[in-house]
Design an enzyme around this catalytic site. Structure first.
Site, PDB file in Angstrom:
ATOM      1  N   THR A  68     -32.099   3.108  41.596  1.00 50.98           N
ATOM      2  CA  THR A  68     -30.927   3.373  41.443  1.00 50.98           C
ATOM      3  C   THR A  68     -30.320   4.595  41.483  1.00 50.98           C
ATOM      4  OG1 THR A  68     -31.117   1.351  39.888  1.00 50.98           O
ATOM      5  CG2 THR A  68     -29.187   2.851  39.606  1.00 50.98           C
TER       6      THR A  68
ATOM      7  N   ARG B 168     -30.919 -12.348  40.574  1.00 56.07           N
ATOM      8  CA  ARG B 168     -31.072 -11.445  39.295  1.00 56.07           C
ATOM      9  C   ARG B 168     -30.101 -10.302  39.364  1.00 56.07           C
ATOM     10  NH1 ARG B 168     -32.446  -5.878  38.755  1.00 56.07           N
ATOM     11  NH2 ARG B 168     -33.329  -5.612  36.629  1.00 56.07           N
ATOM     12  N   VAL B 169     -29.436  -9.811  38.342  1.00 57.27           N
ATOM     13  CA  VAL B 169     -28.534  -8.677  38.181  1.00 57.27           C
ATOM     14  C   VAL B 169     -28.983  -7.854  36.943  1.00 57.27           C
ATOM     15  CG1 VAL B 169     -26.195  -7.808  37.880  1.00 57.27           C
ATOM     16  CG2 VAL B 169     -26.735  -9.844  39.193  1.00 57.27           C
TER      17      VAL B 169
ATOM     18  N   ASP C 298     -28.861  -3.819  35.083  1.00 54.07           N
ATOM     19  CA  ASP C 298     -27.734  -3.098  34.500  1.00 54.07           C
ATOM     20  C   ASP C 298     -26.906  -2.232  35.117  1.00 54.07           C
ATOM     21  OD1 ASP C 298     -30.080  -1.392  34.694  1.00 54.07           O
ATOM     22  OD2 ASP C 298     -28.946   0.033  33.588  1.00 54.07           O
TER      23      ASP C 298
ATOM     24  N   THR D 131     -30.541   4.264  34.726  1.00 51.80           N
ATOM     25  CA  THR D 131     -31.503   3.692  35.731  1.00 51.80           C
ATOM     26  C   THR D 131     -32.719   3.556  35.162  1.00 51.80           C
ATOM     27  OG1 THR D 131     -33.126   4.237  37.822  1.00 51.80           O
ATOM     28  CG2 THR D 131     -32.368   5.896  36.287  1.00 51.80           C
ATOM     29  N   GLY D 132     -33.491   2.337  35.459  1.00 52.00           N
ATOM     30  CA  GLY D 132     -34.720   1.939  34.848  1.00 52.00           C
ATOM     31  C   GLY D 132     -34.881   0.419  34.592  1.00 52.00           C
TER      32      GLY D 132
ATOM     33  N   GLY E 179     -33.740  -2.757  33.880  1.00 51.77           N
ATOM     34  CA  GLY E 179     -32.431  -3.253  33.647  1.00 51.77           C
ATOM     35  C   GLY E 179     -32.180  -4.205  32.740  1.00 51.77           C
TER      36      GLY E 179
END
Length: 314
Positions: A180, A208-209, A211, A231-232, A234
Site C-alpha cells: 500500500t 475483500r476490502v 483497511d 499499511t499492513g 488490513g
C-alpha cells in the site's frame, strides 16, 4: 477546529509510505533499491512542491500518492497485485483534517488514479464511500482518466499470484511484502490531511476490502489531533480502528504522536497483525511507526528530507 497556535508558511511537513512488510536487504536487489528510493523522492517532490508554494495539505497528499500509484514498484495503481481470479480491484481514501470531510472507494477497476476518485467522491458526491461497479460508473461520470486492466498489471504481480496458488499455504499474501501507498501532510496554515491507496493483497477473494479505504482505520485526518495513513494486515487494522485510535489517544489522552502511534501498533501486534503507520500533527510532529523488518518511507520539510527502506535506517 484546532490548528497550531502559530501557523507558519515554512512549517509544513510531509510523510509518505510505500508499504511495510518483509523488506530486508537480502530480498531487495541494488537496482530495486535504487528505483524505490527514486520513486519515494519523486513523491516527496510532488507533495513538497504544493506545500512549499503555500498549498493545502489535501492537495499535497493527493499529489504524492498519485506519483506512487503510477510507479510499478508499489501495490497501488500501476503495480497493483492480482486477486485470486487474476483481476485488479483497487481501494483508496482521502481525508481533510479541517472539516473531517472524506472520500473512499473500494473494488474499483478502471480509474488510473484511485486517490483522485476518492477525492471526487468527497467533493462531488453526497457520500463518503463508493464501491465496485457504482464507483466505476461515478468515475466515468466525473471524467476521470480510465485505463484497461492490463495497465495496472506487471509480470512480477502475475508471478506472485502464480507462486501463491502453487504454494497454497495461506488464504493470501500474509507477508504484505509489496505494500500500500500513502501520504500525510501538514500545511503552512496548520491543517492536516491523509490519503491512502492500494491494490489489496495478492490472491484476495470474494471482494475483500482491507483497511486502506476505511475511514478511521487505514486513513484518518483531524486537525484536533493528527493525520494517519496505514499499511499492513488490513483485517487487524480495521479491528483496532488504527487511525482513529491514534488520534483519540492524542486528542483525549494528551499523548505525543510517537507515543500514540507506537502504542496502537503494539495493540495491532498483540492481535496478531503487522505493519506500520505514518503520522503528522498540527504541532509539527512527523513520524512513522512499524513492526515489520522494513517500510518504504520518506519525510520532508522546508529544511530536511529523509528516505528510508530498511528497519535500521533513520
Amino acid at each position: 477546529m484546532t490548528a497550531r497556535n502559530n501557523p507558519d508558511p515554512a512549517g509544513w511537513r510531509l510523510v509518505i509510505h510505500g508499504g511495510a512488510g518483509i523488506i530486508e536487504r537480502s530480498r531487495v536487489t541494488a537496482a530495486q533499491e535504487a528505483a524505490i528510493r527514486a520513486a519515494l523522492h519523486r513523491a516527496l517532490d510532488a507533495g513538497s512542491a504544493v506545500l512549499a508554494d503555500g498549498g493545502a495539505a489535501l492537495d499535497a497528499v493527493e499529489a504524492a500518492v498519485r506519483v506512487l500509484e503510477d510507479d510499478p514498484h508499489f501495490n497501488a495503481g500501476h503495480g497493483a497485485v492480482l486477486t485470486y481470479e487474476g483481476a485488479h480491484e483497487l481501494d483508496a481514501a482521502i481525508m481533510d483534517g479541517r472539516t473531517r470531510a472524506a472520500g473512499a472507494v473500494a473494488g474499483v477497476s478502471a480509474t488510473r488514479n484511485p486517490v483522485a476518485l476518492a477525492r471526487a467522491v468527497m467533493e462531488e458526491s453526497p457520500h463518503v464511500f463508493l464501491a465496485g461497479e457504482g464507483a466505476d460508473i461515478f468515475s466515468r461520470e466525473q471524467g476521470l482518466e480510465q485505463v484497461g486492466q492490463d495497465w495496472f498489471g506487471t509480470p512480477e504481480r502475475r508471478r506472485q499470484l502464480d507462486e501463491l496458488k502453487a504454494n497454497q499455504s495461506s488464504w493470501f499474501d500474509v507477508d504484505m511484502k509489496y505494500g500500500t501507498v500513502g501520504a500525510v501532510a501538514l500545511d503552512g496554515a496548520g491543517h492536516v490531511a491523509a490519503a491512502t491507496s492500494t491494490g489489496g493483497v495478492t490472491g484476495k477473494r470474494w471482494g475483500r476490502v482491507g483497511d486502506s479505504p476505511v475511514i478511521g482505520a487505514g486513513t484518518y485526518a483531524d486537525d484536533r489531533a493528527c493525520a494517519v495513513s496505514a499499511t499492513g494486515s488490513g483485517e487487524t487494522f480495521i479491528r483496532v480502528a488504527v487511525g482513529h485510535e491514534i488520534g483519540a489517544r492524542m486528542r483525549l489522552g494528551g499523548e505525543a504522536a510517537q507515543a500514540a502511534a507506537d502504542a496502537v501498533m503494539a495493540e495491532v501486534r498483540a492481535l496478531g497483525g503487522t505493519g506500520g503507520v505514518i503520522v503528522v500533527s498540527p504541532k509539527g510532529e512527523a513520524l512513522w511507526s512499524f513492526t515489520t523488518p522494513g517500510m518504504y518511507r520518506g519525510q520532508a520539510s522546508a529544511t530536511t528530507r529523509t528516505v528510508a527502506i530498511f528497519g535500521d535506517e533513520g
